[in-house]
Design a protein around this motif. Structure first.
Motif, mmCIF file in Angstrom:
data_model
loop_
_atom_site.group_PDB
_atom_site.id
_atom_site.type_symbol
_atom_site.label_atom_id
_atom_site.label_comp_id
_atom_site.label_asym_id
_atom_site.label_seq_id
_atom_site.Cartn_x
_atom_site.Cartn_y
_atom_site.Cartn_z
ATOM 1 N N ARG A 69 0.818 -1.215 0.000
ATOM 2 C CA ARG A 69 0.000 0.000 0.000
ATOM 3 C C ARG A 69 0.851 1.265 0.000
ATOM 4 N N LEU A 70 2.084 1.147 -0.464
ATOM 5 C CA LEU A 70 2.925 2.322 -0.614
ATOM 6 C C LEU A 70 2.514 3.106 -1.855
ATOM 7 N N PRO A 71 2.693 4.425 -1.837
ATOM 8 C CA PRO A 71 2.443 5.194 -3.056
ATOM 9 C C PRO A 71 3.481 4.864 -4.115
ATOM 10 N N ILE A 72 3.137 5.136 -5.361
ATOM 11 C CA ILE A 72 4.052 4.941 -6.483
ATOM 12 C C ILE A 72 4.523 6.303 -6.974
ATOM 13 N N VAL A 73 5.836 6.463 -7.081
ATOM 14 C CA VAL A 73 6.421 7.705 -7.599
ATOM 15 C C VAL A 73 7.101 7.400 -8.931
ATOM 16 N N PRO A 74 6.512 7.821 -10.050
ATOM 17 C CA PRO A 74 7.177 7.628 -11.347
ATOM 18 C C PRO A 74 8.393 8.542 -11.492
ATOM 19 N N MET A 75 9.475 7.984 -12.001
ATOM 20 C CA MET A 75 10.662 8.760 -12.364
ATOM 21 C C MET A 75 10.821 8.640 -13.880
ATOM 22 N N VAL A 76 10.593 9.727 -14.582
ATOM 23 C CA VAL A 76 10.639 9.717 -16.044
ATOM 24 C C VAL A 76 12.004 10.232 -16.493
ATOM 25 N N LEU A 77 12.758 9.357 -17.166
ATOM 26 C CA LEU A 77 14.092 9.721 -17.646
ATOM 27 C C LEU A 77 14.047 9.978 -19.152
ATOM 28 N N THR A 78 14.617 11.077 -19.573
ATOM 29 C CA THR A 78 14.668 11.379 -21.002
ATOM 30 C C THR A 78 16.105 11.708 -21.404
ATOM 31 N N GLY A 79 16.464 11.306 -22.610
ATOM 32 C CA GLY A 79 17.765 11.637 -23.180
ATOM 33 C C GLY A 79 18.853 10.618 -22.937
ATOM 34 N N THR A 80 18.658 9.690 -22.008
ATOM 35 C CA THR A 80 19.745 8.746 -21.702
ATOM 36 C C THR A 80 20.029 7.811 -22.867
ATOM 37 N N HIS A 81 18.994 7.507 -23.672
ATOM 38 C CA HIS A 81 19.212 6.610 -24.812
ATOM 39 C C HIS A 81 20.046 7.283 -25.902
ATOM 40 N N LEU A 82 20.057 8.610 -25.918
ATOM 41 C CA LEU A 82 20.901 9.337 -26.873
ATOM 42 C C LEU A 82 22.330 9.451 -26.368
ATOM 43 N N ALA A 83 22.473 9.532 -25.041
ATOM 44 C CA ALA A 83 23.801 9.714 -24.462
ATOM 45 C C ALA A 83 24.629 8.431 -24.526
ATOM 46 N N TRP A 84 24.003 7.307 -24.173
ATOM 47 C CA TRP A 84 24.714 6.025 -24.220
ATOM 48 C C TRP A 84 23.842 5.036 -24.979
ATOM 49 N N ARG A 85 24.143 4.854 -26.239
ATOM 50 C CA ARG A 85 23.303 4.063 -27.125
ATOM 51 C C ARG A 85 23.593 2.577 -27.014
ATOM 52 N N LYS A 86 22.630 1.790 -27.420
ATOM 53 C CA LYS A 86 22.777 0.343 -27.384
ATOM 54 C C LYS A 86 23.977 -0.095 -28.215
ATOM 55 N N ASN A 87 24.774 -1.029 -27.666
ATOM 56 C CA ASN A 87 25.947 -1.599 -28.342
ATOM 57 C C ASN A 87 27.014 -0.559 -28.669
ATOM 58 N N SER A 88 27.068 0.521 -27.888
ATOM 59 C CA SER A 88 28.066 1.559 -28.109
ATOM 60 C C SER A 88 28.936 1.704 -26.863
ATOM 61 N N LEU A 89 30.222 1.958 -27.062
ATOM 62 C CA LEU A 89 31.131 2.222 -25.956
ATOM 63 C C LEU A 89 31.423 3.711 -25.814
ATOM 64 N N ARG A 90 30.642 4.518 -26.519
ATOM 65 C CA ARG A 90 30.840 5.959 -26.463
ATOM 66 C C ARG A 90 29.666 6.626 -25.749
ATOM 67 N N VAL A 91 29.983 7.539 -24.832
ATOM 68 C CA VAL A 91 28.952 8.319 -24.149
ATOM 69 C C VAL A 91 28.948 9.722 -24.730
ATOM 70 N N ARG A 92 27.825 10.117 -25.292
ATOM 71 C CA ARG A 92 27.683 11.426 -25.923
ATOM 72 C C ARG A 92 27.147 12.444 -24.908
ATOM 73 N N PRO A 93 27.450 13.734 -25.110
ATOM 74 C CA PRO A 93 27.058 14.765 -24.125
ATOM 75 C C PRO A 93 25.609 15.229 -24.269
ATOM 76 N N ALA A 94 24.695 14.309 -24.523
ATOM 77 C CA ALA A 94 23.282 14.670 -24.660
ATOM 78 C C ALA A 94 22.722 15.127 -23.314
ATOM 79 N N PRO A 95 21.879 16.149 -23.302
ATOM 80 C CA PRO A 95 21.264 16.593 -22.039
ATOM 81 C C PRO A 95 20.266 15.553 -21.528
#
Length: 313
Positions: free
Chosen positions: A233-259
């Protein structure tokens, strides 16, 4: 040995006084946006404004940052592994120390990577609750480590133990794992999570999609978090993350400076939820995430059906 006080400080949005970074906090207080060099900026960067830079110097800089991240994480992991071993007889002290490790390490890694970060709704970040978060990048884990409150237990797939450094400490920190290939064992694990959360006054962090999105688009939610909500019976707090898929893409070893943006939504009460309406609750909260995600992260829809799942195959 309780790290709750230190953890709250380390998790605080004004860590910029110790680690100068491009972090904005937008809550009820008057915002004080600052950019990476500590000067006022007219507005936060948005993922939609990001333009990739493939120059060789930026690629080399990204590689250097990843190496520094790995070495830094190795140091903090070794330190906290010793602490965890000393605390083996006290499992819930290990959970709190694991949170402290996450606040230190997650914040440090995000500072090293240097992505501009906007935090919204931070007034909801200290609620005892079930925190649920969309998952499209390894960066999501760093952010969750940093930003979830002390006294939060995690739940992840059993294979996490094989993740170098992080996986072994995750187990030592007494966080829980689920065998997704065994539905009966998974249900028992969820019941165990609910009991621990209630008995020890813990919060919970969970990725409701059950896996990482390959495209950044939101996947269908599994029902585990609703099962836990019905039992705690705890409340649910959604945490919505945006931009992380642009910063570190699937199968990539490079992290881009996306906001990046982390947006806490107001807690959703579950006191009057009914087991018979479980599917409705899953759909309602999934729709809430869709409403707060940019178009590039919304599920693709064909003939009225979500086709994100098929894209993951």
């Amino acid at each position: 040995m309780d790290g709750s006080g230190g953890g709250s400080w380390l998790r605080g949005r004004r860590l910029e006084s110790c680690l100068e970074a491009s972090v904005w906090s937008r809550g009820p207080a008057k915002p004080r946006p600052e950019d990476a060099v500590g000067q006022r900026s007219p507005r936060p960067a948005a993922a939609a404004d990001f333009v990739d830079d493939d120059r060789w110097i930026t690629v080399i800089l990204s590689v250097v940052r990843i190496v520094v991240c790995f070495l830094s994480m190795a140091v903090t992991t070794a330190l906290w592994a010793v602490i965890m071993l000393l605390l083996l007889p006290w499992p819930y002290a290990r959970i709190r120390q694991g949170n402290l490790y996450g606040h230190v390490t997650g914040r440090m890694l995000m500072w090293i990577l240097g992505n501009p970060i906007t935090i919204e709704g931070s007034e909801f970040s200290n609620t005892r609750a079930i925190y649920i978060c969309n998952h499209a990048s390894p960066l999501d884990i760093f952010l969750v480590m940093w930003l979830t409150p002390t006294g939060t237990v995690g739940i992840a797939k059993k294979e996490i133990i094989w993740y170098p450094l992080f996986g072994q400490l995750y187990v030592l920190a007494n966080h829980l794992r689920i065998d997704r290939s065994n539905p009966t064992a998974a249900i028992e694990s969820i019941k165990e999570v609910a009991r621990a959360v209630v008995q020890k006054n813990l919060s919970l962090i969970i990725f409701p999609e059950g896996t990482r999105s390959k495209t950044g688009r939101l996947l269908p939610f599994k029902k585990g978090f609703v099962h836990i909500a019905l039992q705690t019976r705890l409340p649910i707090v959604p945490m919505v993350l945006t931009g992380t898929h642009l910063a570190w893409r699937k199968n990539s070893l490079r992290v881009r400076p996306a906001p990046l943006t982390v947006k806490y939504l107001p807690p959703i009460k579950t006191d009057d939820w009914e087991a018979e309406k479980m599917d409705d609750y899953v759909e309602m909260i999934h729709a809430l995430f869709v409403d707060h995600l940019p178009e590039s992260q919304k599920p693709l829809v064909s003939d009225g059906r979500d086709v994100s799942r098929s894209q993951q195959q």
